[in-house]
Design an enzyme around this catalytic site. Structure first.
Site, PDB file in Angstrom:
ATOM      1  N   LYS A 183     -21.112 -23.174 -34.813  1.00 47.37           N
ATOM      2  CA  LYS A 183     -20.155 -24.002 -35.380  1.00 47.37           C
ATOM      3  C   LYS A 183     -20.252 -24.796 -36.247  1.00 47.37           C
ATOM      4  O   LYS A 183     -20.731 -25.409 -36.976  1.00 47.37           O
ATOM      5  CB  LYS A 183     -19.146 -24.593 -34.242  1.00 47.37           C
ATOM      6  CG  LYS A 183     -18.144 -25.561 -34.564  1.00 47.37           C
ATOM      7  CD  LYS A 183     -16.500 -25.309 -35.481  1.00 47.37           C
ATOM      8  CE  LYS A 183     -16.011 -25.866 -36.005  1.00 47.37           C
ATOM      9  NZ  LYS A 183     -16.269 -27.477 -37.299  1.00 47.37           N
ATOM     10  N   GLY A 237     -25.868 -34.244 -36.258  1.00 51.30           N
ATOM     11  CA  GLY A 237     -25.032 -35.031 -36.861  1.00 51.30           C
ATOM     12  C   GLY A 237     -24.923 -36.540 -36.745  1.00 51.30           C
ATOM     13  O   GLY A 237     -26.534 -36.904 -36.630  1.00 51.30           O
ATOM     14  N   SER A 238     -24.261 -36.946 -37.077  1.00 51.93           N
ATOM     15  CA  SER A 238     -24.029 -38.655 -37.365  1.00 51.93           C
ATOM     16  C   SER A 238     -23.591 -39.309 -35.460  1.00 51.93           C
ATOM     17  O   SER A 238     -24.297 -38.515 -33.982  1.00 51.93           O
ATOM     18  CB  SER A 238     -22.906 -39.334 -37.747  1.00 51.93           C
ATOM     19  OG  SER A 238     -21.522 -38.769 -36.681  1.00 51.93           O
ATOM     20  N   THR A 239     -24.914 -40.398 -35.356  1.00 56.46           N
ATOM     21  CA  THR A 239     -24.844 -40.376 -34.000  1.00 56.46           C
ATOM     22  C   THR A 239     -23.492 -40.729 -33.316  1.00 56.46           C
ATOM     23  O   THR A 239     -23.789 -41.103 -31.905  1.00 56.46           O
ATOM     24  CB  THR A 239     -26.070 -42.364 -34.178  1.00 56.46           C
ATOM     25  OG1 THR A 239     -27.286 -41.619 -34.740  1.00 56.46           O
ATOM     26  CG2 THR A 239     -26.305 -42.713 -32.430  1.00 56.46           C
ATOM     27  N   GLY A 242     -22.414 -37.903 -32.246  1.00 55.95           N
ATOM     28  CA  GLY A 242     -23.421 -37.630 -30.852  1.00 55.95           C
ATOM     29  C   GLY A 242     -23.163 -38.272 -29.660  1.00 55.95           C
ATOM     30  O   GLY A 242     -23.581 -37.387 -28.671  1.00 55.95           O
ATOM     31  N   GLU A 259     -29.656 -34.207 -32.424  1.00 55.01           N
ATOM     32  CA  GLU A 259     -30.386 -34.282 -33.634  1.00 55.01           C
ATOM     33  C   GLU A 259     -29.286 -35.434 -34.074  1.00 55.01           C
ATOM     34  O   GLU A 259     -28.824 -35.002 -35.605  1.00 55.01           O
ATOM     35  CB  GLU A 259     -31.486 -33.422 -34.090  1.00 55.01           C
ATOM     36  CG  GLU A 259     -32.030 -33.876 -34.982  1.00 55.01           C
ATOM     37  CD  GLU A 259     -31.706 -34.525 -36.191  1.00 55.01           C
ATOM     38  OE1 GLU A 259     -32.433 -35.461 -36.305  1.00 55.01           O
ATOM     39  OE2 GLU A 259     -31.469 -33.768 -38.037  1.00 55.01           O
ATOM     40  N   CYS A 293     -31.344 -36.835 -42.893  1.00 54.64           N
ATOM     41  CA  CYS A 293     -31.105 -37.693 -41.493  1.00 54.64           C
ATOM     42  C   CYS A 293     -32.445 -38.807 -41.739  1.00 54.64           C
ATOM     43  O   CYS A 293     -33.051 -40.279 -41.498  1.00 54.64           O
ATOM     44  CB  CYS A 293     -31.000 -37.568 -40.366  1.00 54.64           C
ATOM     45  SG  CYS A 293     -32.098 -36.171 -40.238  1.00 54.64           S
ATOM     46  N   GLU A 392     -27.066 -46.387 -41.553  1.00 54.64           N
ATOM     47  CA  GLU A 392     -27.061 -44.990 -42.667  1.00 54.64           C
ATOM     48  C   GLU A 392     -26.427 -44.852 -43.489  1.00 54.64           C
ATOM     49  O   GLU A 392     -24.778 -44.798 -43.366  1.00 54.64           O
ATOM     50  CB  GLU A 392     -27.449 -44.219 -41.605  1.00 54.64           C
ATOM     51  CG  GLU A 392     -28.311 -42.771 -41.561  1.00 54.64           C
ATOM     52  CD  GLU A 392     -28.607 -41.389 -40.950  1.00 54.64           C
ATOM     53  OE1 GLU A 392     -28.791 -40.966 -41.443  1.00 54.64           O
ATOM     54  OE2 GLU A 392     -27.662 -41.265 -40.168  1.00 54.64           O
TER      55      GLU A 392
END
Length: 488
Positions: A183, A237-239, A242, A259, A293, A392
């Protein structure tokens, strides 16, 4: 650059298909802000069909039990991708705004080579480990370990390095014997749909082993993380997202690989070559407009040389070339979207409100009225706890901080909820290594060394993620371990 070849269809169960509802969503070129085509807008029914196809292919074919066949298929895929590299290169530049110069490295060419490395690893991998004979409770027993695939893997990928991350998940997962539903991010769908088409038309990968579902709807991705037929989710992707993926996977106790974000520090010690430190910092923050990242977004300079280093940095970046990503002279192109640009500009404003000095940039460049560009930006006098030192940003924004010696530099570098990457620069390699050893990150560079490669595990500490991608460790993320005891 050649014209962009569009692939609007998804790959489900070995067939290239439109969305079940007939819907499509626009694909924008971030360098111009204009639509360049559309992509199938997959529905819940499409994702359900892809999961069912992947489950049936894992449970009902010999894919999981035939490493030699998998290796052959991966090499066919690598050959097909390599032969179509210019098509993929054009798509990356057009939909991701990736500078074409970077597609000859981490955006495309190196990942294509890395797929061959994964195939070679699977070919030579020790799937069974003999632990020898033991006699627990007096029972003579032959013990051995067998590595087996998890089953159905859902791979959810971001827009910043789409082909690199697609292959970093699909390659090892398939090599390990899993079936996969990919995806991709809706901002960069064609790099994934072109991958699906080449897999369907140019390889012997059985129907259902690899599926590609594109969608503009977040709930379709969430469906992949929640479905009990999916054994593992691999997410980059973003935390924040996640955390949601981890929560969704908890209901079925599926394995979750994450990650996530980073706020990595480049530490220059008081004996550092400032030209080297500043050059690395300038290159890092402008590469792909800071949309990575592991990019080093904090420059930590010795207080005694702070103004000297800051002045050198500003002068270096003042004439830095950026703009059209199709121009080989530019390593910095646009941000991915207007939404992302507004977020970056908002964080720059927050930095200024919290006391940072905007030493360079800070706005939208006058000479690039189209597209989603932000000027290379230097924020000076940043406090270690300031928002721009902690969040970030994912844009061409460098926060510059001062340290008072090696211990203080380590403290500042570790003052983050992330722990992805970093760099230490010193005229003494031994001293640089000693500082690097104390910085809590999954990857780190000493005096400009590069960790990137198919054989190097990549991932982070703390909220930068769970697990490792690439290398043997990354391959083994997609394997279960079965311990077998046989009466001897």
């Amino acid at each position: 650059m050649p014209d962009v070849e569009r692939e609007e269809r998804m790959l489900i169960g070995g067939r290239l298909v439109p969305a079940s509802g007939g819907g499509a969503f626009p694909n924008l070129n971030p360098a111009t802000g204009r639509e360049i085509g559309v992509t199938a807008d997959g529905t819940a029914a499409d994702m359900d069909a892809a999961i069912a196809a992947a489950r049936a292919a894992f449970d009902g074919t010999g894919w999981a039990d035939d490493p030699a066949f998998r290796v052959r298929c991966l090499r066919q895929l690598q050959e097909a991708l390599t032969e179509n590299a210019e098509t993929l290169r054009a798509a990356l530049v057009a939909e991701a705004g990736a500078p074409v110069a970077l597609t000859h490295g981490a955006q495309l060419d190196i990942p294509l080579e890395g797929l061959g490395w994964v195939a070679g690893l699977a070919e030579d991998y020790a799937w069974v480990t003999d632990l020898g004979i033991a006699e627990p409770y007096g029972i003579r027993t032959h013990r051995y370990l067998r590595r087996e695939p998890f089953g159905v893997v859902g791979a959810i990928t971001p827009w910043n390095f789409p082909m690199q991350i697609n292959l970093a998940k699909v390659g090892p997962a398939l090599a390990a014997g899993n079936t996969v539903i990919l995806k991709p991010a809706p901002d960069t769908p064609w790099t994934a749909t072109l991958l699906g088409r080449l897999a369907a038309e140019r390889t012997d990968i059985p129907p259902g082993v690899l599926n590609v579902v594109t969608s503009s709807r977040h709930e379709v991705g969430r469906q992949l993380t929640e479905d009990e037929r999916v054994d593992m989710v691999s997410f980059t992707g973003s935390t924040a997202t996640g955390r949601a993926v981890m929560r969704a996977g908890a209901a079925s106790i599926k394995k979750v690989f994450l990650e996530l974000g980073g706020k990595s520090a480049l530490v220059a010690l008081d004996d550092a070559n400032l030209k080297k430190a500043v050059g690395n910092a300038a290159f890092q923050i402008t590469t792909h407009a800071g949309q990575g990242c592991a990019i080093l977004t904090r420059l930590v300079l010795p207080r005694s040389r702070y103004e000297e280093g800051l002045e050198m940095l500003v002068e270096t970046l003042r004439g830095w070339p950026y703009g059209d990503p199709a121009d080989p002279g530019n390593l910095m192109g646009p941000l991915i979207s207007e939404r992302q640009r507004e977020r970056v500009l908002g964080l720059i404003a927050t930095g200024a409100r919290e006391g940072a000095r905007v030493a360079l940039g800070g706005g939208v460049p006058d000479h690039l009225p189209g597209g989603f560009y932000v000027e290379p930006t230097v924020l000076a006098d940043v406090h270690p706890d300031a928002t721009v030192a902690q969040e970030e940003i994912f844009g061409p924004v460098l926060a510059v901080l001062a340290h008072d010696g090696d211990d203080d530099a380590v403290r500042i570098a570790n003052n983050s909820r992330y722990g992805l990457s970093g760099m230490v620069i010193s005229e003494s390699a031994e001293r640089a290594r000693a500082v690097a050893d104390r910085i809590r990150t999954g990857t780190i560079s000493v005096n400009g060394g590069l960790f990137y490669g198919a054989d190097v595990p990549f991932g982070g500490y703390r909220q930068s993620g769970v697990g490792r991608e690439s290398g043997v460790a990354g391959f083994e993320e997609y394997l279960e371990i079965k311990s077998i005891a046989e009466a001897a």
